[in-house]
Design an enzyme around this catalytic site. Structure first.
Site, mmCIF file in Angstrom:
data_model
loop_
_atom_site.group_PDB
_atom_site.id
_atom_site.type_symbol
_atom_site.label_atom_id
_atom_site.label_comp_id
_atom_site.label_asym_id
_atom_site.label_seq_id
_atom_site.Cartn_x
_atom_site.Cartn_y
_atom_site.Cartn_z
ATOM 1 N N ARG A 1 12.076 8.882 7.540
ATOM 2 C CA ARG A 1 11.183 9.216 8.604
ATOM 3 C C ARG A 1 11.755 10.260 9.640
ATOM 4 N NH1 ARG A 1 8.473 6.182 12.132
ATOM 5 N NH2 ARG A 1 7.334 5.786 10.308
ATOM 6 N N ARG B 1 15.401 4.983 5.388
ATOM 7 C CA ARG B 1 15.170 3.487 5.345
ATOM 8 C C ARG B 1 14.939 3.137 3.976
ATOM 9 N NH1 ARG B 1 9.850 4.125 8.583
ATOM 10 N NH2 ARG B 1 9.548 5.756 6.855
ATOM 11 N N ARG C 1 9.754 -1.726 -0.604
ATOM 12 C CA ARG C 1 9.478 -1.320 0.807
ATOM 13 C C ARG C 1 10.811 -1.178 1.496
ATOM 14 N NH1 ARG C 1 6.183 -6.360 3.025
ATOM 15 N NH2 ARG C 1 8.089 -7.369 2.221
ATOM 16 N N ASP D 1 6.415 10.242 6.996
ATOM 17 C CA ASP D 1 7.222 9.466 6.064
ATOM 18 C C ASP D 1 7.209 10.332 4.640
ATOM 19 O OD1 ASP D 1 7.507 7.506 7.797
ATOM 20 O OD2 ASP D 1 6.091 6.200 7.087
ATOM 21 N N ASN E 1 2.604 9.215 10.822
ATOM 22 C CA ASN E 1 2.421 8.041 11.677
ATOM 23 C C ASN E 1 2.110 8.897 13.127
ATOM 24 O OD1 ASN E 1 3.403 5.526 10.348
ATOM 25 N ND2 ASN E 1 4.616 7.251 9.512
ATOM 26 N N GLU F 1 2.886 9.396 4.363
ATOM 27 C CA GLU F 1 2.358 8.846 5.625
ATOM 28 C C GLU F 1 2.476 9.899 6.791
ATOM 29 O OE1 GLU F 1 2.475 4.845 7.015
ATOM 30 O OE2 GLU F 1 2.584 3.866 4.882
ATOM 31 N N LYS G 1 -1.756 -0.206 -1.472
ATOM 32 C CA LYS G 1 -1.596 -0.753 0.162
ATOM 33 C C LYS G 1 -2.818 -0.463 0.741
ATOM 34 C CE LYS G 1 0.566 3.824 1.070
ATOM 35 N NZ LYS G 1 1.911 4.571 1.345
ATOM 36 N N LYS H 1 -2.433 6.610 7.162
ATOM 37 C CA LYS H 1 -2.439 6.677 5.693
ATOM 38 C C LYS H 1 -3.337 7.904 4.937
ATOM 39 C CE LYS H 1 -0.257 2.555 5.032
ATOM 40 N NZ LYS H 1 -0.195 2.185 6.645
#
Length: 321
Positions: A210, A225, A233, A273, A283, A281, A160, A125
Site C-alpha cells: 500500500r 501486507r 490475499r 496497491d 483506492n 488497485e 475478483k 479496481k
C-alpha cells in the site's frame, strides 16, 4: 479550522489501526475543531446541503471512550473549512447518493476531500486501466467463455469482484483449472455481473504494498501486507501481516507518475496497491495504513495529511477573512 468528517459510526472505529482516528488526532493537536457525521445525516433542505453533525473532542484514550460529544447541531456543509470523506466501502447506491449531495454542497462553496465526482469516477479496481503501462494482463467481463479463454492463456489467474473490498471474493485458479467454471459462475452471478481477471503475480508472497499519495506527494514508505497461512490475499482484513518498508525504484516510478494526475482529478488522498512491479488497485474511498507506517517508521503520515490540508485551504481562508 473547522473540519467535518463523513465516517462510519464512531463507535465502530478500531482505534489501534484506524487512519481516520490518526487524522483526527493530528488535527486536534493543532487545535482544529472536529465534527463527525454519517451518510444518513446529510440532507438537502431549502436548497442547502446540511448535515446533523456532532462536535467532538478527543479524550486521549485509545479505548472505546476515545471521543466525547460536545454538541449536536445542524450545519450547512459549506460552513466548514473542510469536509473529509472517510466512509468505508461498500460503494453502493447510498454512497453514490451521498456523492451527489456532496457535489451540490461543493457548488455552494464546500471544500470536500476527496472530491465527490472523483470518488464516483474512479472505480478502485477498473481505474488501473487508465495506466496500462503498470498493469499485468487483465480481463474484465461477465462472459464465461471469455474468462475461461483468459485462464487458458495465462494458466494462473486471480478472479475478483469489481465492487469487493478487504480481499472479499478473491479467488486464485491455478493451471489445473480446478473450480474454474464454478468460480466464474458464482462471481459473475451466472453471467450477469462483470468481474476482473488478472494474471497471478507470484511476488504477492513478498506483500501487497500500500503506497499513499497525499495532495500529489508520495509517502516514502509502503506497507507490505503479506499473506498468511496459505492465503493468496495480503489484505489486513484477510489476516495479512503489515510490514513497513521504503519504496522501491519501481514503486516510486508508479507513484510519481500517478500522483500529479490523480491530484488534478481532485483525489487528495489515494492508496495505491502494488504487487511486485505491478499496479493492482487505486483506492480512493477511505485509504488506510497511516498508523502502521507511522508506528514502524516514525514517519508522521497523519501530520503530512493535515499539513497538506492546511496548505490547500490557506489561500481560500485568507480570502474569506
Amino acid at each position: 479550522m473547522e473540519i467535518a468528517f463523513l465516517t462510519d459510526p464512531l463507535d465502530t472505529f478500531k482505534i489501534g489501526k484506524d487512519s481516520t482516528f490518526a487524522i483526527m488526532q493530528a488535527a486536534a493537536a493543532r487545535e482544529h475543531t472536529l465534527y463527525a457525521f454519517e451518510q444518513p445525516d446529510i440532507s438537502l433542505s431549502d436548497e442547502k446541503v446540511t448535515a446533523q453533525v456532532r462536535q467532538i473532542s478527543l479524550t486521549g484514550s485509545e479505548t472505546a471512550d476515545w471521543y466525547r460529544v460536545e454538541n449536536t447541531l445542524s450545519r450547512e456543509l459549506c460552513q466548514f473549512d473542510a469536509v473529509i470523506v472517510r466512509k468505508d466501502p461498500p460503494f453502493d447506491m447510498n454512497y453514490v447518493f451521498s456523492t451527489w449531495l456532496l457535489e451540490i454542497a461543493e457548488w455552494q462553496g464546500a471544500r470536500v476531500f476527496n472530491r465527490p465526482r472523483a470518488l464516483r469516477d474512479y472505480s478502485e479496481k477498473l481505474s488501473i486501466a487508465r495506466f496500462p503501462q503498470f498493469v499485468v494482463p487483465t480481463r474484465v467481463g461477465s462472459d464465461k467463455a471469455m474468462l475461461q479463454e483468459f485462464h487458458a492463456v495465462h494458466h494462473d489467474v486471480i478472479f475478483k469482484p469489481i465492487d469487493g473490498m478487504g480481499g472479499a471474493g478473491v479467488f486464485r485458479i491455478g493451471p489445473d483449472g480446478m473450480n474454474l467454471g464454478a468460480t466464474i459462475e458464482m462471481l459473475t452471478r451466472e453471467g450477469t455481473t462483470p468481474v476482473m481477471a488478472q494474471r497471478y503475480i507470484p511476488e504477492i508472497r513478498l506483500g501487497d504494498k500500500r503506497i499513499l499519495l497525499i495532495a500529489g506527494e508520495v509517502v516514502p514508505y509502503a506497507l507490505a501486507r503479506t499473506p498468511q497461512a496459505g492465503e493468496v490475499r495480503g489484505n489486513l482484513a484477510a489476516g495479512g501481516i503489515g510490514i513497513a518498508q521504503p519504496l522501491s525504484d519501481r514503486d516510486k516510478q508508479i507513484a510519481q507518475t500517478l500522483a500529479p494526475r490523480l491530484a488534478e482529478e481532485g483525489l487528495f488522498l489515494v492508496g495505491l496497491d502494488v504487487i511486485g512491479d505491478w499496479l493492482t488497485e487505486i483506492n480512493v474511498t477511505s485509504p488506510t495504513c497511516f498508523r502502521e507506517i507511522t508506528q514502524q517508521t516514525g514517519f508522521d503520515v497523519a501530520g503530512l495529511f493535515v499539513t497538506a490540508l492546511e496548505n490547500t485551504l490557506r489561500p481560500a481562508m485568507s480570502r474569506a477573512h
